[in-house]
Design a protein around this motif. Sequence first.
Motif, mmCIF file in Angstrom:
data_model
loop_
_atom_site.group_PDB
_atom_site.id
_atom_site.type_symbol
_atom_site.label_atom_id
_atom_site.label_comp_id
_atom_site.label_asym_id
_atom_site.label_seq_id
_atom_site.Cartn_x
_atom_site.Cartn_y
_atom_site.Cartn_z
ATOM 1 N N ASP A 1 32.020 -9.987 -15.343
ATOM 2 C CA ASP A 1 31.836 -11.354 -15.853
ATOM 3 C C ASP A 1 30.771 -11.411 -16.945
ATOM 4 O O ASP A 1 30.839 -12.267 -17.838
ATOM 5 C CB ASP A 1 31.446 -12.291 -14.707
ATOM 6 C CG ASP A 1 32.562 -12.453 -13.681
ATOM 7 O OD1 ASP A 1 33.734 -12.192 -14.034
ATOM 8 O OD2 ASP A 1 32.264 -12.831 -12.530
ATOM 9 N N ALA A 2 29.793 -10.515 -16.868
ATOM 10 C CA ALA A 2 28.691 -10.536 -17.831
ATOM 11 C C ALA A 2 29.013 -9.792 -19.120
ATOM 12 O O ALA A 2 28.420 -10.080 -20.168
ATOM 13 C CB ALA A 2 27.436 -9.938 -17.194
ATOM 14 N N ALA B 1 29.776 -11.696 -22.487
ATOM 15 C CA ALA B 1 28.579 -12.323 -23.055
ATOM 16 C C ALA B 1 27.667 -11.276 -23.686
ATOM 17 O O ALA B 1 27.077 -11.511 -24.748
ATOM 18 C CB ALA B 1 27.824 -13.094 -21.974
ATOM 19 N N LEU B 2 27.557 -10.118 -23.069
ATOM 20 C CA LEU B 2 26.746 -9.052 -23.657
ATOM 21 C C LEU B 2 27.380 -8.547 -24.952
ATOM 22 O O LEU B 2 26.671 -8.152 -25.891
ATOM 23 C CB LEU B 2 26.602 -7.898 -22.662
ATOM 24 C CG LEU B 2 25.825 -8.228 -21.380
ATOM 25 C CD1 LEU B 2 25.837 -7.036 -20.422
ATOM 26 C CD2 LEU B 2 24.393 -8.627 -21.708
ATOM 27 N N ALA C 1 35.260 -5.430 -19.940
ATOM 28 C CA ALA C 1 35.277 -6.365 -18.818
ATOM 29 C C ALA C 1 36.657 -6.466 -18.192
ATOM 30 O O ALA C 1 36.828 -6.278 -16.982
ATOM 31 C CB ALA C 1 34.800 -7.744 -19.283
ATOM 32 N N ASN D 1 30.662 -9.047 -10.905
ATOM 33 C CA ASN D 1 29.606 -9.749 -11.630
ATOM 34 C C ASN D 1 29.309 -9.055 -12.959
ATOM 35 O O ASN D 1 29.060 -9.718 -13.970
ATOM 36 C CB ASN D 1 28.329 -9.820 -10.782
ATOM 37 C CG ASN D 1 28.464 -10.766 -9.601
ATOM 38 O OD1 ASN D 1 29.302 -11.668 -9.606
ATOM 39 N ND2 ASN D 1 27.658 -10.560 -8.573
ATOM 40 N N MET D 2 29.343 -7.734 -12.945
ATOM 41 C CA MET D 2 29.146 -7.003 -14.198
ATOM 42 C C MET D 2 30.279 -7.308 -15.175
ATOM 43 O O MET D 2 30.043 -7.517 -16.380
ATOM 44 C CB MET D 2 29.071 -5.503 -13.931
ATOM 45 C CG MET D 2 28.958 -4.676 -15.218
ATOM 46 S SD MET D 2 29.068 -2.894 -14.956
ATOM 47 C CE MET D 2 27.417 -2.547 -14.376
ATOM 48 N N SER E 1 21.093 -4.893 -16.149
ATOM 49 C CA SER E 1 21.275 -6.108 -15.350
ATOM 50 C C SER E 1 21.812 -5.778 -13.964
ATOM 51 O O SER E 1 21.483 -6.447 -12.980
ATOM 52 C CB SER E 1 22.220 -7.078 -16.061
ATOM 53 O OG SER E 1 23.508 -6.506 -16.227
ATOM 54 N N TYR E 2 22.618 -4.711 -13.876
ATOM 55 C CA TYR E 2 23.138 -4.276 -12.567
ATOM 56 C C TYR E 2 21.990 -3.804 -11.680
ATOM 57 O O TYR E 2 21.929 -4.122 -10.491
ATOM 58 C CB TYR E 2 24.155 -3.162 -12.776
ATOM 59 C CG TYR E 2 24.991 -2.831 -11.557
ATOM 60 C CD1 TYR E 2 26.141 -3.549 -11.269
ATOM 61 C CD2 TYR E 2 24.634 -1.789 -10.703
ATOM 62 C CE1 TYR E 2 26.920 -3.242 -10.160
ATOM 63 C CE2 TYR E 2 25.403 -1.481 -9.598
ATOM 64 C CZ TYR E 2 26.544 -2.205 -9.335
ATOM 65 O OH TYR E 2 27.304 -1.905 -8.225
ATOM 66 N N THR F 1 19.952 -6.885 -10.601
ATOM 67 C CA THR F 1 20.607 -7.838 -9.696
ATOM 68 C C THR F 1 20.733 -7.312 -8.274
ATOM 69 O O THR F 1 20.590 -8.070 -7.306
ATOM 70 C CB THR F 1 22.001 -8.193 -10.234
ATOM 71 O OG1 THR F 1 21.875 -8.707 -11.563
ATOM 72 C CG2 THR F 1 22.684 -9.229 -9.352
ATOM 73 N N ALA G 1 24.290 -3.869 -19.565
ATOM 74 C CA ALA G 1 25.074 -4.054 -18.338
ATOM 75 C C ALA G 1 24.462 -3.263 -17.188
ATOM 76 O O ALA G 1 24.319 -3.765 -16.061
ATOM 77 C CB ALA G 1 26.518 -3.628 -18.562
#
Length: 288
Positions: free
Chosen positions: A171-172, A175-176, A217, A168-169, A46-47, A50, A43
Motif C-alpha cells: 500500500d505504501a 506513494a513512495l 506494489a 502494508n508495504m 518503513s517496514y 512499523t 520501503a
Amino acid sequence: MFGIVGIVVTFAMVFGGYTLAGGKMGVITHSLPFEMMMIGGAAIGSYLLTNDGHTLKQTPGGIIRAFKGPQWKESDHQDVLCLMFQLLKVARENPVALEQHIENPTESPIFTAYPRLLADHEVVSLIADTLRSASLNYDDPYQVEEILARRLAGLREDSMHVPHALQNMADALPALGIVAAVLGVIKTMSAIDQPPAVLGGMIGGALVGTFLGVFLAYGFVAPLAGRLGGVVKQDLAFFDVIKSVLIAGLHQHATNLCVEVGRQAVPDHVRPSFNTLEAALRDLKKAA
C-alpha cells in the motif's frame, strides 16, 4: 513453482509490451538503480520501523513459504486423523496409558509413527494439552471448544502478521514512487536551462519512480502478501481438523465417527477419501 512463473510472466509482459510499443529501455535502466535505492530503501526502512522483531524474523521464512506453498498435504491430513484415532482409542480403553503418550510424545510409538506431525511443535502441543485437560476431568466439550477457539484465534493472528505487514508495504509503495518522482522533477527543474532532449530524458527518468512504485506494489508485493495469506489460511485449516476430532471425542461419539467428523472438516482439495481413510484405520486395528 507457479509463483516464479508468475513473476517471469509479469516482467516479460510489462517490459516486453513496452519494448514492442517502441519504448526505450535505456531510460529505465539508467534511472532504475537510483529509483530502486530511494523507493526500495524507503520501503525497507518503513517496514523496519512499523514491525516488531518477531514479525521481522518471520518475514524471510514467510516469503519462502509463499513460494513453497501449504505445509500440509493430503497424506498429512490422513496421518493426523489416524493419529487422533489411535490416541482417542487409548484414552477410552486405558486412560492411564494415555499419559505416557501426551507427556513424552518423542518417545511415544503413536507419535513417532508420524514424524512430520511430531516435528511440528504446535500440532503436538495442541493435541497433548487438550487430551491432558480431558484426563484431568476438564471435559466439558463446550468449554474446551471455547478454549481451542481462543487458542486457534491467537495462532491465526500471529500467523497473519507477515502477510499484513507485506500488504502494508504494498500500500505504501505507490506513494513512495511518487516521492521519488517528485525528487526527479525537482532535479529537472534545477536544470530548466538545458535543451528539450535533455529535459525529456530527465522527466522520463523521474516518471520511472512512479512506475516502479506502482509496479512493485501491484505486480509483486501485493500478490506475494495475498499468496502468503492464502497459504497461511490453508495451513491453519489443519488445526481446525484436529479441533473437530477433539471436540467430537469429548462429546463421547464413537471413535470412527470422531475421525469422520475431522475428515469432513478437511478442505476439499486435500481431503482423503472415505475408503482410503477407512483402509488406513483397518490397518491400524490389525496392527494393534
